[in-house]
Structures are given as structure tokens and as C-alpha cells.
Scaffold this active site. Structure first.
Site, PDB file in Angstrom:
ATOM      1  N   LYS A  10      27.713 103.246 -17.606  1.00 32.97           N
ATOM      2  CA  LYS A  10      26.408 102.662 -17.941  1.00 32.97           C
ATOM      3  C   LYS A  10      25.398 102.870 -16.809  1.00 32.97           C
ATOM      4  CE  LYS A  10      28.526  99.268 -21.005  1.00 32.97           C
ATOM      5  NZ  LYS A  10      28.566  97.858 -21.425  1.00 32.97           N
ATOM      6  N   TYR A  50      24.721 100.356 -30.629  1.00 31.51           N
ATOM      7  CA  TYR A  50      25.217  98.975 -30.560  1.00 31.51           C
ATOM      8  C   TYR A  50      24.824  98.161 -31.803  1.00 31.51           C
ATOM      9  CZ  TYR A  50      26.885  99.071 -25.672  1.00 31.51           C
ATOM     10  OH  TYR A  50      27.584  99.306 -24.514  1.00 31.51           O
ATOM     11  N   ASN A 113      28.101  95.848 -16.755  1.00 34.52           N
ATOM     12  CA  ASN A 113      29.552  95.877 -16.545  1.00 34.52           C
ATOM     13  C   ASN A 113      30.100  97.304 -16.460  1.00 34.52           C
ATOM     14  OD1 ASN A 113      29.407  96.542 -19.226  1.00 34.52           O
ATOM     15  ND2 ASN A 113      30.689  94.865 -19.977  1.00 34.52           N
ATOM     16  N   HIS A 116      31.663 101.362 -20.803  1.00 32.13           N
ATOM     17  CA  HIS A 116      31.967 101.038 -22.199  1.00 32.13           C
ATOM     18  C   HIS A 116      33.150 101.898 -22.621  1.00 32.13           C
ATOM     19  CE1 HIS A 116      31.493 100.525 -26.548  1.00 32.13           C
ATOM     20  NE2 HIS A 116      31.732 101.829 -26.608  1.00 32.13           N
ATOM     21  N   GLU A 127      31.793 106.672 -32.630  1.00 35.21           N
ATOM     22  CA  GLU A 127      31.038 106.765 -31.372  1.00 35.21           C
ATOM     23  C   GLU A 127      31.026 108.190 -30.818  1.00 35.21           C
ATOM     24  OE1 GLU A 127      31.472 102.161 -29.791  1.00 35.21           O
ATOM     25  OE2 GLU A 127      32.720 103.686 -28.844  1.00 35.21           O
TER      26      GLU A 127
HETATM   27  P1  CMP Z   1      30.394  96.746 -24.138  1.00 31.91           P
HETATM   28  O1  CMP Z   1      31.867  96.706 -24.039  1.00 31.91           O
HETATM   29  O2  CMP Z   1      29.716  98.058 -23.969  1.00 31.91           O
HETATM   30  O3  CMP Z   1      29.953  96.115 -25.538  1.00 31.91           O
HETATM   31  C1  CMP Z   1      28.789  95.351 -25.735  1.00 31.91           C
HETATM   32  C2  CMP Z   1      28.048  95.086 -24.460  1.00 31.91           C
HETATM   33  O4  CMP Z   1      27.174  93.981 -24.523  1.00 31.91           O
HETATM   34  C3  CMP Z   1      29.043  94.693 -23.359  1.00 31.91           C
HETATM   35  O5  CMP Z   1      29.812  95.772 -22.983  1.00 31.91           O
HETATM   36  C4  CMP Z   1      28.091  94.139 -22.315  1.00 31.91           C
HETATM   37  O6  CMP Z   1      27.388  95.158 -21.616  1.00 31.91           O
HETATM   38  C5  CMP Z   1      27.119  93.404 -23.231  1.00 31.91           C
HETATM   39  N1  CMP Z   1      27.470  91.985 -23.385  1.00 31.91           N
HETATM   40  C6  CMP Z   1      28.546  91.452 -23.960  1.00 31.91           C
HETATM   41  N2  CMP Z   1      28.511  90.112 -23.943  1.00 31.91           N
HETATM   42  C7  CMP Z   1      27.374  89.791 -23.300  1.00 31.91           C
HETATM   43  C8  CMP Z   1      26.761  88.561 -22.974  1.00 31.91           C
HETATM   44  N3  CMP Z   1      27.341  87.390 -23.278  1.00 31.91           N
HETATM   45  N4  CMP Z   1      25.576  88.612 -22.346  1.00 31.91           N
HETATM   46  C9  CMP Z   1      24.992  89.788 -22.052  1.00 31.91           C
HETATM   47  N5  CMP Z   1      25.533  91.004 -22.361  1.00 31.91           N
HETATM   48  C10 CMP Z   1      26.713  90.995 -22.968  1.00 31.91           C
END
Ligand code: CMP
Length: 139
Positions: A10, A50, A113, A116, A127
Site C-alpha cells: 500500500k 474495495y 497497514n 493487502h 482481484e
Molecule cells: P485490507 O486487508 O486491504 O482490507 C480493507 C482495508 O480497510 C484494510 O486492509 C485496512 O486498510 C482498512 N480498514 C479495515 N478496518 C479498518 C478500520 N476499522 N478503520 C480504518 N481502516 C480500516
């Protein structure tokens, strides 16, 4: 069984200068990289990717974050690739991620984070072609 998964480093991971370190950890875990490129998503592009999270309260912020800079998108192959990548990634919230996981080592928040990974074979199957044509995947 050999399986393919889709992954994104990311914008936070790229911005932090952790792309090479994350790729090394992915390769050291036994993944073969079949496709790899950098892409800067527009928010429309991120919205399509998403779409399942559209109703979530964090959706708007997630779209802004995902389009805030270049990402690295990848097609990865390995036995049990989907589950093994998610193990290597760690919990969505880095505060809850186990030691030795990418999110524990590189992520700064539940949104930023760093990585993905597809969560099921069905997700991987939708995807991968969202970002890669078959000619861009080496088998
Ligand atoms: P990802 O696994 O890519 O899938 C959805 C994404 O949304 C996740 O990683 C985070 O980047 C984001 N995400 C998930 N939960 C939250 C949350 N509670 N608040 C903000 N972002 C979130």
C-alpha cells in the site's frame, strides 16, 4: 496445491521506503512473483477494488489513503498462497499482529497497514484481473 494470490504494498509501505524489505520477506517465505508493477490508483479505481467495503464507516478515508501515492501490485504463487500470505501479513490492526509479521514490523495503523492480500480463492480470482492482464503474468 499451488495457488495464486493477489497482493498490494500500500502507499504507506512504498512511502516509508519498505518496498524492497517487504518483497524480500515475501520471496524468503517461498512465494514466486508472477506479476509486479507500480500503480497510482485514482479514488474511482480504489472504489472498484474495495467495493465490498462501501458501506463501512472508514470507506471514504480508505479511498483517500489508497489513492494517496503509488502502490506495488503483485500476483504471487505458492502452495497454500492465500492462507500463507495472510499469515505473513498478520492481523489487520498492527497492534494485534503477531511478532514476525509484516504488519507488526512495518504498519502504523489499522488503515495504513502496509499490505493487502486476497482473503479467498474467489477474491483472488477477481482481484488479479482487476490489475493484470494474462500477458502481464508470467507462468
Ligand atoms: P485490507 O486487508 O486491504 O482490507 C480493507 C482495508 O480497510 C484494510 O486492509 C485496512 O486498510 C482498512 N480498514 C479495515 N478496518 C479498518 C478500520 N476499522 N478503520 C480504518 N481502516 C480500516
Amino acid at each position: 496445491m499451488t495457488e495464486r494470490t493477489f497482493s498490494i504494498i500500500k502507499p504507506d509501505g512504498v512511502r516509508q521506503g519498505d518496498t524492497g524489505k517487504i518483497l524480500a520477506r515475501i520471496e524468503e517465505t517461498g512465494f514466486k512473483i508472477l506479476g509486479l508493477r507500480m500503480v497510482q490508483m485514482t479514488s474511482r479505481h480504489a472504489e472498484g477494488f474495495y467495493a465490498v467495503h462501501k458501506e463501512r464507516p472508514f470507506f471514504g478515508s480508505l479511498m483517500e489513503f489508497m489513492s494517496s501515492g503509488p502502490c506495488v501490485v503483485m500476483v504471487l504463487e505458492k502452495e497454500n498462497a492465500i492462507e500463507d500470505l495472510r499469515k505473513l501479513m498478520g492481523a489487520t490492526d498492527p497492534a494485534k499482529a503477531d511478532d514476525g509479521t509484516l504488519r507488526k514490523d512495518f504498519a502504523t495503523s489499522i488503515e495504513a497497514n502496509v499490505i493487502h492480500g486476497s482473503d479467498s480463492p474467489e477474491t483472488a480470482a477477481s482481484e488479479i484481473p482487476y490489475f493484470f492482464t494474462s500477458l502481464q503474468i508470467q507462468d
